[in-house]
Design a protein around this motif. Structure first.
Motif, PDB file in Angstrom:
ATOM      1  N   UNK A 135      34.724  43.219  40.814  1.00 57.90           N
ATOM      2  CA  UNK A 135      34.049  41.533  40.644  1.00 57.90           C
ATOM      3  C   UNK A 135      33.321  42.049  42.114  1.00 57.90           C
ATOM      4  N   UNK A 136      34.226  42.653  42.895  1.00 55.63           N
ATOM      5  CA  UNK A 136      33.880  42.742  44.302  1.00 55.63           C
ATOM      6  C   UNK A 136      31.741  43.284  43.909  1.00 55.63           C
ATOM      7  N   UNK A 148      32.226  35.676  39.196  1.00 51.12           N
ATOM      8  CA  UNK A 148      30.780  36.107  38.782  1.00 51.12           C
ATOM      9  C   UNK A 148      29.585  35.629  38.027  1.00 51.12           C
ATOM     10  N   UNK A 163      44.210  45.226  36.350  1.00 50.35           N
ATOM     11  CA  UNK A 163      43.640  44.377  37.460  1.00 50.35           C
ATOM     12  C   UNK A 163      42.820  44.526  39.013  1.00 50.35           C
ATOM     13  N   UNK A 209      39.458  45.674  37.372  1.00 48.63           N
ATOM     14  CA  UNK A 209      38.395  44.379  37.344  1.00 48.63           C
ATOM     15  C   UNK A 209      38.043  43.382  38.839  1.00 48.63           C
ATOM     16  N   UNK A 210      39.023  43.502  40.131  1.00 45.35           N
ATOM     17  CA  UNK A 210      39.257  43.026  41.206  1.00 45.35           C
ATOM     18  C   UNK A 210      37.675  44.066  41.921  1.00 45.35           C
ATOM     19  N   UNK A 261      47.019  38.843  34.737  1.00 44.50           N
ATOM     20  CA  UNK A 261      46.168  40.056  33.861  1.00 44.50           C
ATOM     21  C   UNK A 261      45.216  38.585  32.733  1.00 44.50           C
ATOM     22  N   UNK A 321      36.226  42.602  52.094  1.00 43.96           N
ATOM     23  CA  UNK A 321      36.962  42.696  50.521  1.00 43.96           C
ATOM     24  C   UNK A 321      37.270  43.502  50.112  1.00 43.96           C
ATOM     25  N   UNK A 326      43.041  37.664  45.252  1.00 45.11           N
ATOM     26  CA  UNK A 326      43.855  38.124  46.028  1.00 45.11           C
ATOM     27  C   UNK A 326      45.018  37.344  45.950  1.00 45.11           C
ATOM     28  N   UNK A 331      43.530  36.434  36.025  1.00 46.09           N
ATOM     29  CA  UNK A 331      42.623  37.179  36.615  1.00 46.09           C
ATOM     30  C   UNK A 331      41.021  37.426  36.135  1.00 46.09           C
ATOM     31  N   UNK A 382      41.141  44.881  49.040  1.00 45.93           N
ATOM     32  CA  UNK A 382      41.859  45.191  47.874  1.00 45.93           C
ATOM     33  C   UNK A 382      42.430  46.141  48.108  1.00 45.93           C
ATOM     34  N   UNK A 424      36.749  35.751  46.196  1.00 46.93           N
ATOM     35  CA  UNK A 424      37.969  36.761  45.964  1.00 46.93           C
ATOM     36  C   UNK A 424      38.943  36.867  46.663  1.00 46.93           C
ATOM     37  N   UNK A 425      38.803  36.591  47.625  1.00 47.42           N
ATOM     38  CA  UNK A 425      40.142  36.486  48.877  1.00 47.42           C
ATOM     39  C   UNK A 425      41.690  35.323  48.576  1.00 47.42           C
ATOM     40  N   UNK A 446      37.679  35.594  38.171  1.00 43.28           N
ATOM     41  CA  UNK A 446      36.685  36.908  38.165  1.00 43.28           C
ATOM     42  C   UNK A 446      35.231  36.706  37.317  1.00 43.28           C
TER      43      UNK A 446
END
Lengths: 99, 190
Positions: free
Chosen positions: B81-82, A80, B74, B77-78, A69, B36, A32, A72, B40, A28-29, A76
């Motif tokens: 997911x988190x 998942x 976006x 979405x994140x 977009x 996270x 980002x 992402x 974010x 995840x990081x 993601x």
């Protein structure tokens, strides 16, 4: 403000994002940090567009945004999916997308 | 025909300093935070500050889009997911191969340092210095960007809409939970 200051900010932001991509292990990081890098690229595009007095850089930055977009969404989804299969998202442990 | 605006005023300088330090500070927070959710939120702050920087470059359309697309779509979405995968990792920094990664960061740091040095050295060049004159009064607003998008860049624009559609379908397909088969065990599809 003079354009070179924007380029310097863009360089610094890209470096911060790249450090995150290289050093973090949580997927995840990493995603980002990639977003930060894309933002830095867009900033450089817009600064140069301003310097050249041309608006084509804006169009390219717009495309970068759409690509971010898409990236992402797919990234993601993969995170998942990997989490479902392995119950963790450490990038060091993930070496195949096939289950 | 150039529309000469007065040079950077005190307010311009102040806005640039505040926004640039906000972008870099929030960026650092994003990369370094352990949680996270905190990272974010810092990323959302970085995106909003970046939109402010775009606006100071008179890219108004892109500034609004940055807030709408990045800080809005976006980031949602994140956040989802988190919510699905959030686990506190005990080891936020990768330790395996740390030497190689640190060497990579240092090398890249030197590279970026040299790049910044070149940019500072060439700061008098036209491309890097001029930010006072606006080439056209409607520079960067929705109408002029839209005109460009639907004339010179029509094909990339349509191609990117197709790409977004494909990405959405791929996202659904990849993230779909495994479907139970009639025999009882779960089968992975896709």
């Amino acid at each position: 403000m003079p354009g070179y200051l924007y380029i310097l900010v863009s360089l610094a932001l890209f470096f911060i994002g790249m450090t995150g991509v290289l050093l973090r292990r949580n997927a995840l990081f990493v995603l980002m940090s990639v977003e930060l890098q894309l933002g830095a690229g867009s900033l450089a595009l817009l600064a140069f567009a301003r310097g050249l007095g041309d608006q084509k850089g804006h169009v390219v930055a717009f495309f970068v945004m759409a690509l971010a977009a898409a990236e992402a969404a797919v990234g993601l989804a993969i995170v998942v999916s990997v989490y479902r299969a392995r119950k963790k998202i450490d990038l060091d442990g993930v070496n195949q997308l096939r289950n | 025909m150039n529309y000469i605006l007065p040079g950077p005023s005190l307010l311009d300088k102040l806005a640039f300093i505040v926004l640039a330090s906000a972008v870099l500070g929030f960026g650092l927070l994003t990369v370094t935070r352990k949680s996270a959710v905190t990272a974010l939120m810092a990323l959302i702050g970085a995106c909003c500050a970046l939109a402010g920087l775009y606006a100071t470059l008179s890219a108004h359309f892109l500034a609004v889009l940055q807030v709408l697309v990045y800080a809005g779509a976006i980031m949602v979405l994140f956040i989802f997911a988190v919510m699905i995968v959030n686990r506190d990792d005990e080891q936020p920094i990768a330790l395996r191969g740390l030497f190689l990664r640190a060497a990579g960061v240092l090398g890249a740091g030197y590279f970026f340092y040299r790049l910044a040095w070149i940019v500072v050295r060439e700061r008098r060049a036209d491309v890097l210095a001029t930010s006072i004159t606006l080439p056209i009064p409607e520079y960067g607003n929705v109408a002029s960007i839209g005109r460009l998008l639907f004339s010179d860049f029509l094909f990339p624009f349509e191609a990117i809409s197709l790409l977004l559609l494909v990405a959405v379908v791929a996202g659904v397909l990849v993230a779909r939970p495994p479907r139970p088969t009639p025999s009882g065990d779960r089968e992975r599809v896709a």
